[in-house]
Design a protein around this motif. Structure first.
Motif, PDB file in Angstrom:
ATOM      1  N   GLU A 186      15.377   5.906  -9.990  1.00 45.02           N
ATOM      2  CA  GLU A 186      14.498   6.415  -8.936  1.00 45.02           C
ATOM      3  C   GLU A 186      13.147   5.730  -9.100  1.00 45.02           C
ATOM      4  N   GLN A 187      12.779   4.905  -8.123  1.00 42.59           N
ATOM      5  CA  GLN A 187      11.529   4.156  -8.158  1.00 42.59           C
ATOM      6  C   GLN A 187      10.488   4.891  -7.328  1.00 42.59           C
ATOM      7  N   LYS A 188       9.323   5.185  -7.932  1.00 44.57           N
ATOM      8  CA  LYS A 188       8.222   5.846  -7.224  1.00 44.57           C
ATOM      9  C   LYS A 188       6.994   4.947  -7.287  1.00 44.57           C
ATOM     10  N   ASN A 189       6.551   4.496  -6.119  1.00 45.70           N
ATOM     11  CA  ASN A 189       5.352   3.665  -6.028  1.00 45.70           C
ATOM     12  C   ASN A 189       4.248   4.452  -5.328  1.00 45.70           C
ATOM     13  N   SER A 190       3.072   4.503  -5.949  1.00 43.52           N
ATOM     14  CA  SER A 190       1.912   5.181  -5.364  1.00 43.52           C
ATOM     15  C   SER A 190       0.870   4.134  -4.996  1.00 43.52           C
ATOM     16  N   ALA A 191       0.265   4.300  -3.816  1.00 43.28           N
ATOM     17  CA  ALA A 191      -0.687   3.299  -3.336  1.00 43.28           C
ATOM     18  C   ALA A 191      -1.769   3.949  -2.486  1.00 43.28           C
ATOM     19  N   VAL A 192      -2.881   3.250  -2.361  1.00 45.50           N
ATOM     20  CA  VAL A 192      -3.882   3.569  -1.356  1.00 45.50           C
ATOM     21  C   VAL A 192      -3.524   2.728  -0.140  1.00 45.50           C
ATOM     22  N   GLU A 193      -3.332   3.392   0.987  1.00 47.72           N
ATOM     23  CA  GLU A 193      -2.870   2.714   2.199  1.00 47.72           C
ATOM     24  C   GLU A 193      -3.914   2.865   3.305  1.00 47.72           C
ATOM     25  N   VAL A 194      -4.159   1.774   4.032  1.00 45.90           N
ATOM     26  CA  VAL A 194      -5.136   1.782   5.126  1.00 45.90           C
ATOM     27  C   VAL A 194      -4.472   1.260   6.397  1.00 45.90           C
ATOM     28  N   PRO A 195      -3.939   2.160   7.230  1.00 46.48           N
ATOM     29  CA  PRO A 195      -3.404   1.738   8.524  1.00 46.48           C
ATOM     30  C   PRO A 195      -4.521   1.699   9.581  1.00 46.48           C
ATOM     31  N   VAL A 196      -4.466   0.702  10.443  1.00 43.97           N
ATOM     32  CA  VAL A 196      -5.385   0.590  11.577  1.00 43.97           C
ATOM     33  C   VAL A 196      -4.528   0.337  12.812  1.00 43.97           C
ATOM     34  N   VAL A 197      -4.630   1.230  13.804  1.00 43.94           N
ATOM     35  CA  VAL A 197      -3.766   1.137  14.986  1.00 43.94           C
ATOM     36  C   VAL A 197      -4.578   1.273  16.274  1.00 43.94           C
ATOM     37  N   LEU A 198      -4.013   0.721  17.339  1.00 43.05           N
ATOM     38  CA  LEU A 198      -4.529   0.929  18.682  1.00 43.05           C
ATOM     39  C   LEU A 198      -3.720   2.074  19.274  1.00 43.05           C
ATOM     40  N   ASN A 199      -4.403   3.130  19.685  1.00 40.54           N
ATOM     41  CA  ASN A 199      -3.757   4.353  20.156  1.00 40.54           C
ATOM     42  C   ASN A 199      -3.930   4.463  21.673  1.00 40.54           C
ATOM     43  N   TYR A 200      -2.804   4.615  22.392  1.00 38.51           N
ATOM     44  CA  TYR A 200      -2.833   4.773  23.850  1.00 38.51           C
ATOM     45  C   TYR A 200      -2.452   6.202  24.203  1.00 38.51           C
ATOM     46  N   LYS A 201      -3.337   6.900  24.892  1.00 34.72           N
ATOM     47  CA  LYS A 201      -3.112   8.288  25.295  1.00 34.72           C
ATOM     48  C   LYS A 201      -2.347   8.278  26.627  1.00 34.72           C
ATOM     49  N   ALA A 202      -1.023   8.458  26.571  1.00 32.61           N
ATOM     50  CA  ALA A 202      -0.178   8.406  27.763  1.00 32.61           C
ATOM     51  C   ALA A 202      -0.402   9.618  28.661  1.00 32.61           C
ATOM     52  N   THR A 203      -0.573  10.798  28.065  1.00 30.99           N
ATOM     53  CA  THR A 203      -0.905  12.024  28.790  1.00 30.99           C
ATOM     54  C   THR A 203      -1.988  12.744  27.985  1.00 30.99           C
ATOM     55  N   ASP A 204      -2.373  13.927  28.413  1.00 25.37           N
ATOM     56  CA  ASP A 204      -3.378  14.684  27.660  1.00 25.37           C
ATOM     57  C   ASP A 204      -2.885  15.043  26.257  1.00 25.37           C
ATOM     58  N   ASP A 205      -1.555  15.165  26.091  1.00 27.48           N
ATOM     59  CA  ASP A 205      -0.990  15.620  24.823  1.00 27.48           C
ATOM     60  C   ASP A 205      -0.227  14.550  24.048  1.00 27.48           C
ATOM     61  N   ILE A 206       0.248  13.513  24.699  1.00 29.06           N
ATOM     62  CA  ILE A 206       1.140  12.532  24.071  1.00 29.06           C
ATOM     63  C   ILE A 206       0.469  11.169  23.978  1.00 29.06           C
ATOM     64  N   SER A 207       0.566  10.574  22.780  1.00 24.55           N
ATOM     65  CA  SER A 207       0.006   9.247  22.531  1.00 24.55           C
ATOM     66  C   SER A 207       1.051   8.369  21.859  1.00 24.55           C
ATOM     67  N   VAL A 208       0.937   7.064  22.081  1.00 22.44           N
ATOM     68  CA  VAL A 208       1.737   6.076  21.363  1.00 22.44           C
ATOM     69  C   VAL A 208       0.771   5.101  20.704  1.00 22.44           C
ATOM     70  N   PHE A 209       1.185   4.521  19.589  1.00 23.69           N
ATOM     71  CA  PHE A 209       0.278   3.630  18.877  1.00 23.69           C
ATOM     72  C   PHE A 209       1.030   2.508  18.192  1.00 23.69           C
ATOM     73  N   GLY A 210       0.301   1.458  17.895  1.00 21.04           N
ATOM     74  CA  GLY A 210       0.847   0.325  17.170  1.00 21.04           C
ATOM     75  C   GLY A 210      -0.276  -0.419  16.480  1.00 21.04           C
ATOM     76  N   GLY A 211       0.064  -1.041  15.366  1.00 22.38           N
ATOM     77  CA  GLY A 211      -0.939  -1.789  14.619  1.00 22.38           C
ATOM     78  C   GLY A 211      -0.388  -2.267  13.300  1.00 22.38           C
ATOM     79  N   GLY A 212      -1.220  -2.276  12.301  1.00 15.56           N
ATOM     80  CA  GLY A 212      -0.809  -2.760  10.992  1.00 15.56           C
ATOM     81  C   GLY A 212      -1.378  -1.915   9.874  1.00 15.56           C
ATOM     82  N   TYR A 213      -0.921  -2.217   8.670  1.00 14.33           N
ATOM     83  CA  TYR A 213      -1.433  -1.513   7.496  1.00 14.33           C
ATOM     84  C   TYR A 213      -1.569  -2.490   6.339  1.00 14.33           C
ATOM     85  N   GLY A 214      -2.426  -2.145   5.424  1.00 22.69           N
ATOM     86  CA  GLY A 214      -2.540  -2.823   4.146  1.00 22.69           C
ATOM     87  C   GLY A 214      -2.549  -1.758   3.076  1.00 22.69           C
TER      88      GLY A 214
END
Length: 190
Positions: free
Chosen positions: A93-121
């Motif tokens: 069982e391999q457990k890797n712990s990291a500090v992760e920084v995702p940055v995404v462009l978020n599109y608000k499709a409706t008042d309640d629902i959003s979709v997003f895409g981008g990258g992480y390091g």
């Protein structure tokens, strides 16, 4: 020349004031969730792999570009778990712990629902296989692509995403290991 410098000074002061005003528009949240991680392109000595469950948590900031678009950035502590069997050893069982920084462009499709895409390091903090430190077997930096969506109810946000690891994480030149991740999250917006 004095007129040019005066004009540049006025423009920079005006843009600084505008940027300071826009900083008030940033929305902050705390976030936590689960990781369901799998590995691909493993060495031939690995006979079987299973996805494992880990967790993550941290803080998020959202900077609105328009009514529908925003840039979202998180800083997260993330633990990813993968289980595998090797012909030479028992189940691991391999457990890797990291500090992760995702940055995404978020599109608000409706008042309640959003979709997003981008990258992480991410930066590897620790790696353990069956409670034995094996951080030297992995590269320290990882990066990849993220796609997902979310639902907002009052100040709560419920999200799901898929992260495709693009970097070879193996510290051994002859091996290749890439980690993919499905996440579920809950965040509270301030």
């Amino acid at each position: 020349m004095k007129k040019l410098l005066s004009a540049l000074l006025i423009v920079s002061i005006a843009s600084s004031l505008s940027f300071a005003q826009s900083l008030e528009d940033i929305k902050y949240s705390v976030k936590g969730g689960i990781n369901y991680s799998s590995a691909e392109k493993l060495p031939a000595s690995i006979t079987e792999t299973q996805a494992g469950i880990g967790f993550y948590g941290g803080a998020s900031a959202s900077y609105p570009i328009s009514d529908e678009l925003s840039v979202d950035a998180d800083i997260l502590y993330s633990m990813k778990t993968i289980k595998y069997t090797s012909g030479a050893t028992a189940d691991l069982e391999q457990k890797n712990s990291a500090v992760e920084v995702p940055v995404v462009l978020n599109y608000k499709a409706t008042d309640d629902i959003s979709v997003f895409g981008g990258g992480y390091g991410s930066y590897l903090l620790s790696a353990e296989g069956n409670a034995v430190d094996n951080k030297s077997s992995f590269k320290t930096l990882d990066y990849g692509i993220i796609l997902g969506g979310s639902y907002t109810y009052d100040a709560w946000n419920f999200g799901a995403s898929y992260a495709l690891g693009l970097n070879n994480l193996s510290g051994v030149d002859t091996n290749e290991v890439k980690i993919n991740n499905i996440t579920g999250s809950v965040s509270y917006n301030f």
